[in-house]
Scaffold this active site. Sequence first.
Site, PDB file in Angstrom:
ATOM      1  N   ARG A 155       0.804  -1.226   0.000  1.00 49.68           N
ATOM      2  CA  ARG A 155       0.000   0.000   0.000  1.00 49.68           C
ATOM      3  C   ARG A 155       0.833   1.270   0.000  1.00 49.68           C
ATOM      4  NH1 ARG A 155      -4.175  -1.236   4.688  1.00 49.68           N
ATOM      5  NH2 ARG A 155      -2.277  -2.172   5.486  1.00 49.68           N
ATOM      6  N   LYS A 207       8.537 -17.666   7.316  1.00 54.49           N
ATOM      7  CA  LYS A 207       8.390 -17.905   8.730  1.00 54.49           C
ATOM      8  C   LYS A 207       8.100 -16.589   9.436  1.00 54.49           C
ATOM      9  CE  LYS A 207      12.041 -17.780  11.347  1.00 54.49           C
ATOM     10  NZ  LYS A 207      12.450 -16.388  11.598  1.00 54.49           N
ATOM     11  N   HIS A 248      15.263 -19.999   5.411  1.00 57.95           N
ATOM     12  CA  HIS A 248      16.427 -19.627   4.593  1.00 57.95           C
ATOM     13  C   HIS A 248      17.701 -20.362   5.014  1.00 57.95           C
ATOM     14  CE1 HIS A 248      17.308 -16.740   7.825  1.00 57.95           C
ATOM     15  NE2 HIS A 248      18.518 -16.607   7.328  1.00 57.95           N
ATOM     16  N   LYS A 281      21.300 -22.103   2.697  1.00 56.31           N
ATOM     17  CA  LYS A 281      22.724 -21.785   2.878  1.00 56.31           C
ATOM     18  C   LYS A 281      23.563 -22.941   2.339  1.00 56.31           C
ATOM     19  CE  LYS A 281      21.960 -18.933   7.012  1.00 56.31           C
ATOM     20  NZ  LYS A 281      22.427 -17.581   6.768  1.00 56.31           N
ATOM     21  N   GLU A 314      24.216 -14.824  17.637  1.00 57.57           N
ATOM     22  CA  GLU A 314      24.260 -13.559  16.898  1.00 57.57           C
ATOM     23  C   GLU A 314      24.746 -12.472  17.838  1.00 57.57           C
ATOM     24  OE1 GLU A 314      20.758 -13.136  13.900  1.00 57.57           O
ATOM     25  OE2 GLU A 314      19.958 -13.930  15.757  1.00 57.57           O
ATOM     26  N   HIS A 341      15.213 -22.731  12.237  1.00 52.89           N
ATOM     27  CA  HIS A 341      16.605 -22.876  11.810  1.00 52.89           C
ATOM     28  C   HIS A 341      17.352 -23.964  12.591  1.00 52.89           C
ATOM     29  CE1 HIS A 341      15.505 -19.294   9.800  1.00 52.89           C
ATOM     30  NE2 HIS A 341      15.936 -18.414  10.669  1.00 52.89           N
ATOM     31  N   LYS A 348      20.782 -13.967  21.122  1.00 54.47           N
ATOM     32  CA  LYS A 348      21.084 -12.630  20.607  1.00 54.47           C
ATOM     33  C   LYS A 348      22.095 -11.994  21.543  1.00 54.47           C
ATOM     34  CE  LYS A 348      17.625 -12.251  17.468  1.00 54.47           C
ATOM     35  NZ  LYS A 348      17.866 -12.056  16.032  1.00 54.47           N
TER      36      LYS A 348
HETATM   37  C1  BG6 Z   1      15.765 -14.790  10.966  1.00 51.14           C
HETATM   38  C2  BG6 Z   1      15.391 -14.330  12.337  1.00 51.14           C
HETATM   39  O1  BG6 Z   1      14.963 -15.872  10.567  1.00 51.14           O
HETATM   40  O2  BG6 Z   1      17.122 -15.214  10.948  1.00 51.14           O
HETATM   41  C3  BG6 Z   1      16.316 -13.229  12.815  1.00 51.14           C
HETATM   42  O3  BG6 Z   1      14.053 -13.850  12.323  1.00 51.14           O
HETATM   43  C4  BG6 Z   1      17.755 -13.649  12.679  1.00 51.14           C
HETATM   44  O4  BG6 Z   1      16.036 -12.898  14.180  1.00 51.14           O
HETATM   45  C5  BG6 Z   1      18.033 -14.190  11.283  1.00 51.14           C
HETATM   46  O5  BG6 Z   1      18.574 -12.527  12.955  1.00 51.14           O
HETATM   47  C6  BG6 Z   1      19.418 -14.777  11.183  1.00 51.14           C
HETATM   48  O6  BG6 Z   1      19.685 -15.101   9.846  1.00 51.14           O
HETATM   49  P1  BG6 Z   1      21.185 -15.217   9.327  1.00 51.14           P
HETATM   50  O7  BG6 Z   1      21.051 -15.714   7.939  1.00 51.14           O
HETATM   51  O8  BG6 Z   1      21.773 -13.849   9.432  1.00 51.14           O
HETATM   52  O9  BG6 Z   1      21.873 -16.169  10.249  1.00 51.14           O
END
Ligand code: BG6
Length: 501
Positions: free
Chosen positions: A49, A159, A189, A193, A227, A251, A351
Amino acid sequence: MSSSSPVAATIVIFGGAGDLARRKLVPALFDLHRFGHLARETVIVGNGRSVEDDAAWRASMKAAVAEFGHDTPLDEAAWEAFSTRLFFHRGDLKAAHDLVEMKARLEALEKERGLPGSRLYYLAIPPSAIAPLVVNLGAAGLVHPVETPGPWSRIVVEKPFGHDLASARALNDEIHGVFRERQVFRIDHYLGKETTQNVLVFRLGNGIFEPLWNRRYVDHVQITVAESIGVEGRGRFFEETGILRDIVQNHVLQLLCQVAMEPPVAFEPNAVRDEKVKVLRSIRPQTPEEVLRDTVRGQYGAGSIDGQPVPGYRQEPNVSPASLRETYAAWKVQIDNWRWAGVPFYLRAGKRMPKRVTEIAITFKTPPIALFRKTGVLTQEPNVLILRIQPDEGIALRFGAKQPGPTMKVDTVKMDFRYADAFAGKTHDAYERLLLDALHGDSTLFARRDEVEAAWEHVTNVLDVWRGNPPSDLPNYECGTWGPEAAMELMARDGRRWRRP
Ligand code: BG6
């Protein structure tokens, strides 16, 4: 990356102006275009939108590709050619009549470009918008039934797929009201990888590792998704989600499946996914007491990353100052099958850890006899095989070696394979691979309905126990540390410790 010839199709991105489209989808499509993987006729139509028209979308996507793409500086000529594929249809996906209008626009574009009308609908939209959109797609006649020959329709669903088992089931039911399972591509995703895909190649494309890949030789497995970033402006989302849903449900459990699954009968979608489902179904169900014993919740408090002070989770925008949401989770799971009985899998995601690292570490049993005992070598470090998913993608094997010199001293050394050294050149982003697979109709690297639900079953069990037992010690780890003390104790109880990657 698929080697078959490009598929002529219309790609529709719902949420075309959103973060995912800007950061991942359009940069990935631009790369597919540059490397000749998009058919000449293929068009990409954004929906949302907030964008006025084609020109405005092209301008904002150009800025996005310049910022997030791999091609730096941006190849202007390539961009010019790519941008002629981009169109924007302004509309509200929740309004049925907007989709009817969109259909007319798509048909006109397809006629003009000589496209067959096959469409990939990418749902880069909030979870609550998925079901209404799917219903509207069906009602607007935008979905070709699989039974009739001719053009195809597929959806890619991002997701989080549901919020718990019940909502995931409900969402699957809604989607199946309009699409058949083979038209549904649930994306994770991590499966796109290169290094995740390489886990199976490493195990099953080589003769020497698989014979060791079982309870006779493996002591335990650690899977880490760490992360250094915090919630990155996604406070509202994280308050509703937490790391167990955001990262572990998908993941981390997908990585677990890659390490633990049996060899599939063939490398084709259902054979691979059958084996993953079996792993998920073999995870031992936990009683509430076991959940409290074998899981740890953490939340980051203020601290520092790379010497820079960073705020705690509760100080992030859109986060409650009394939030009990977890930004770290550790979980010990047991897989009750023939191969893995008695081998614990320790999973953790967090995190604001000291660094960004995703890895799978397989620790092998020590030799049955300490042969060099008499020479002062009392303990032997176990062999560890480390599959580094990211960054510094590669595989390392740690083993003992005799230190040079007149006395017997054993040191731990490492054999190391690095992708960057072995394969020069471009690395493909996960989204490129997955978009291409979806265009080709190959769902091997996408989650099937039963897989998603089996994962939710275990995660929902943990969430239910957690909800009934709110934590009293949050925040319990400082930014820039490896998580709460309780996670270290979880390991120490078993006489083990987390790796410091
Ligand atoms: C996402 C999460 O699916 O994956 C994020 O929602 C996360 O919180 C991210 O930071 C990490 O992806 P990658 O590819 O950077 O490891």
